[in-house]
Scaffold this active site. Structure first.
Site, PDB file in Angstrom:
ATOM      1  N   ARG A  41      -9.183   1.695 -13.712  1.00 43.61           N
ATOM      2  CA  ARG A  41      -8.218   2.224 -12.751  1.00 43.61           C
ATOM      3  C   ARG A  41      -6.985   1.335 -12.823  1.00 43.61           C
ATOM      4  O   ARG A  41      -7.073   0.119 -12.627  1.00 43.61           O
ATOM      5  CB  ARG A  41      -8.806   2.172 -11.347  1.00 43.61           C
ATOM      6  CG  ARG A  41      -7.783   2.558 -10.326  1.00 43.61           C
ATOM      7  CD  ARG A  41      -8.321   2.478  -8.930  1.00 43.61           C
ATOM      8  NE  ARG A  41      -7.267   2.888  -8.026  1.00 43.61           N
ATOM      9  CZ  ARG A  41      -6.935   2.238  -6.921  1.00 43.61           C
ATOM     10  NH1 ARG A  41      -7.578   1.152  -6.564  1.00 43.61           N
ATOM     11  NH2 ARG A  41      -5.965   2.681  -6.162  1.00 43.61           N
ATOM     12  N   GLU A  69     -13.344   9.101  -7.099  1.00 47.81           N
ATOM     13  CA  GLU A  69     -12.380   8.581  -8.070  1.00 47.81           C
ATOM     14  C   GLU A  69     -13.077   7.969  -9.285  1.00 47.81           C
ATOM     15  O   GLU A  69     -12.584   8.085 -10.398  1.00 47.81           O
ATOM     16  CB  GLU A  69     -11.451   7.562  -7.383  1.00 47.81           C
ATOM     17  CG  GLU A  69     -10.475   8.259  -6.457  1.00 47.81           C
ATOM     18  CD  GLU A  69      -9.696   7.317  -5.552  1.00 47.81           C
ATOM     19  OE1 GLU A  69     -10.276   6.893  -4.542  1.00 47.81           O
ATOM     20  OE2 GLU A  69      -8.536   7.018  -5.856  1.00 47.81           O
ATOM     21  N   ARG A  71      -1.033  -0.203   7.256  1.00 49.15           N
ATOM     22  CA  ARG A  71       0.349   0.031   6.789  1.00 49.15           C
ATOM     23  C   ARG A  71       1.066   0.996   7.729  1.00 49.15           C
ATOM     24  O   ARG A  71       0.480   1.968   8.180  1.00 49.15           O
ATOM     25  CB  ARG A  71       0.336   0.636   5.381  1.00 49.15           C
ATOM     26  CG  ARG A  71      -0.148  -0.328   4.330  1.00 49.15           C
ATOM     27  CD  ARG A  71      -0.262   0.338   2.966  1.00 49.15           C
ATOM     28  NE  ARG A  71      -1.592   0.145   2.422  1.00 49.15           N
ATOM     29  CZ  ARG A  71      -2.114   0.836   1.419  1.00 49.15           C
ATOM     30  NH1 ARG A  71      -1.418   1.782   0.828  1.00 49.15           N
ATOM     31  NH2 ARG A  71      -3.325   0.592   0.992  1.00 49.15           N
ATOM     32  N   HIS A  88      -2.723   7.648  -5.435  1.00 48.13           N
ATOM     33  CA  HIS A  88      -3.953   8.433  -5.204  1.00 48.13           C
ATOM     34  C   HIS A  88      -4.049   9.614  -6.164  1.00 48.13           C
ATOM     35  O   HIS A  88      -4.759  10.584  -5.900  1.00 48.13           O
ATOM     36  CB  HIS A  88      -4.035   8.985  -3.759  1.00 48.13           C
ATOM     37  CG  HIS A  88      -4.231   7.935  -2.705  1.00 48.13           C
ATOM     38  ND1 HIS A  88      -3.623   7.992  -1.476  1.00 48.13           N
ATOM     39  CD2 HIS A  88      -4.969   6.800  -2.706  1.00 48.13           C
ATOM     40  CE1 HIS A  88      -3.976   6.944  -0.757  1.00 48.13           C
ATOM     41  NE2 HIS A  88      -4.790   6.189  -1.487  1.00 48.13           N
ATOM     42  N   ASN A  98     -12.408  -1.454 -11.665  1.00 45.59           N
ATOM     43  CA  ASN A  98     -11.234  -1.529 -10.806  1.00 45.59           C
ATOM     44  C   ASN A  98     -10.979  -3.024 -10.578  1.00 45.59           C
ATOM     45  O   ASN A  98     -11.661  -3.662  -9.781  1.00 45.59           O
ATOM     46  CB  ASN A  98     -11.541  -0.801  -9.494  1.00 45.59           C
ATOM     47  CG  ASN A  98     -10.346  -0.721  -8.578  1.00 45.59           C
ATOM     48  OD1 ASN A  98      -9.317  -1.346  -8.838  1.00 45.59           O
ATOM     49  ND2 ASN A  98     -10.463   0.029  -7.512  1.00 45.59           N
TER      50      ASN A  98
END
Ligand code: AMP
Length: 381
Positions: free
Chosen positions: A67, A359, A217, A156, A7
């Site tokens: 990713r 993930e 956020r 996601h 990642n």
């Protein structure tokens, strides 16, 4: 197969090595301060290679899975990487300026270091390529979509693609017939409407800013707030910072980490209680909406850091779902664990589950599958 999962961020590279048959985790770490202490992604790869030599005891990597945040409209599943694919990931950079260029740099660095190892890109947006147009269209002039690609993409996806079949199988339902609302609640948070095992709507949109209240956020706000602030002299960078890094739980509670907020709420902080209430109410509204979207959900599923661990946040959300006939089993909800489990009571109209996401495991499995398929098709020529 031994898969290195990467990642890449602009200043860090997170990695894991997974053995796909046994699902064993053989190595895990992060190389950070790229651009400062480590000069660039190529130097990070050198460092990684040295670490893996030690940690893997001479075993070699069979494939690398990356990713990649944004696959735009092109990528609906994981793909074997070649030059044209890397260029395509770079071309999508305007849609994910912090993420896609870093992924491309990671891919190029791996190719330079180990040119023979197959690499696979796994996209966060891919699972949501099944959204119907009435869900992905914003009610904006078509030219914005055609010129700038402004539409709902959703994120996601790797997590949803992993969790949905796990939850379906737990309930004894064929994953392709599964209708559910899944909430991925981590530092970034979103919710997805799953119908027949496919994503038909999701709360994140053009960027990962829309939807739920997140760590830093804002999620949904009236867009006029931005116009108002622009007229007050706020520029684009300030607004970006405001909405992505200074809002959400941080703005409401002064903290972005759920554990700290829960502790503050228990200790009497009104701010922290309000933050939990705003976030839980927002999610409960989305669950109601997506229950309608999927034509009646068979399950509501919680996953990721908050979804898997915060029994208090789950309680606050599920307590608002009474009108759907949903009832929580307080004891089951309080149990901690790494297994998929039911937290609704026997008389609940809809099952509520906690299903841990993974993930990296999902990326490792997808990578192994793409590489095996490519080898098969090569062998058939
Ligand atoms: P993730 O991005 O999936 O790693 O999730 C990070 C979020 O999960 C942070 O807000 C954490 O505070 C939250 N989290 C992790 N463990 C717990 C816990 N035991 N209780 C409450 N929240 C938790």
């Amino acid at each position: 197969m031994l898969v290195l999962v990467i990642n890449s961020g602009s200043s860090s590279l997170k990695y894991q090595v997974r053995e796909t048959d046994s699902q064993d985790l053989l190595a895990k770490g992060i190389i950070d301060r790229i651009g400062e202490v480590v000069p660039d992604h190529a130097a990070a790869l050198e460092e990684l290679s040295g670490r893996l030599r030690e940690e893997l005891d001479g075993r070699t990597i069979d494939a690398v899975g990356h990713r990649v945040v944004h696959g735009g409209e092109r990528f609906s599943e994981p793909v074997l990487i070649n030059n044209e694919i890397v260029r395509s990931i770079e071309r999508l950079s305007p849609l994910a300026p912090l993420h896609n260029p870093a992924s491309a740099m990671g891919i190029r660095a791996v190719h330079a270091k180990w040119p023979k190892i197959p690499q696979v890109a796994v996209f966060d947006t891919a699972f949501h390529r099944t959204l119907p147009e009435h869900a992905w269209r914003y009610a904006l002039p078509d030219s914005l979509y055609r010129r700038h690609g402004i539409r709902r993409y959703g994120f996601h996806g790797t997590s949803y693609a992993y969790v949905a079949p796990v939850a379906a199988r737990f309930l004894g339902i064929d994953p392709e017939e599964f209708n559910a609302v899944i909430a991925h609640l981590g530092n970034g948070a979103s919710v997805a409407a799953i119908q027949g095992g496919k994503s038909i709507d999701t709360s994140m949109g053009f960027t990962p800013l829309e939807g739920l209240v997140m760590g830093t956020r804002s999620g949904d706000v009236d867009p006029s707030i931005l116009i108002f602030l622009a007229r007050q002299g706020y520029d684009a960078d300030t607004l970006d910072d405001l909405l992505n890094r200074e809002s959400g739980l941080r703005a409401l509670a002064g903290e972005s980490d759920m554990r700290a907020i829960e502790e503050a709420a228990v200790n009497g902080s009104e701010q922290a209680r309000l933050a939990l209430a705003v976030a839980a109410y927002r999610l409960a509204k989305y669950i109601g909406a997506y229950h309608v979207a999927v034509g009646g959900a068979q399950a509501v599923v919680f996953t990721a850091g908050i979804g898997e661990n915060s029994w208090e946040f789950r309680r606050q959300v599920v307590d608002q779902l009474g009108p759907l006939g949903i009832r929580l089993d307080a004891d089951a909800n309080a149990v901690r664990g790494k297994q998929v489990r039911r937290i609704s009571s026997a008389d609940s109209a809809i099952d509520v589950l906690v299903a841990p996401t993974d993930e990296e495991e999902a990326i490792a499995e997808a990578t192994a599958a793409v590489v095996a398929r490519a080898a098969d098709s090569a062998a058939s020529f």
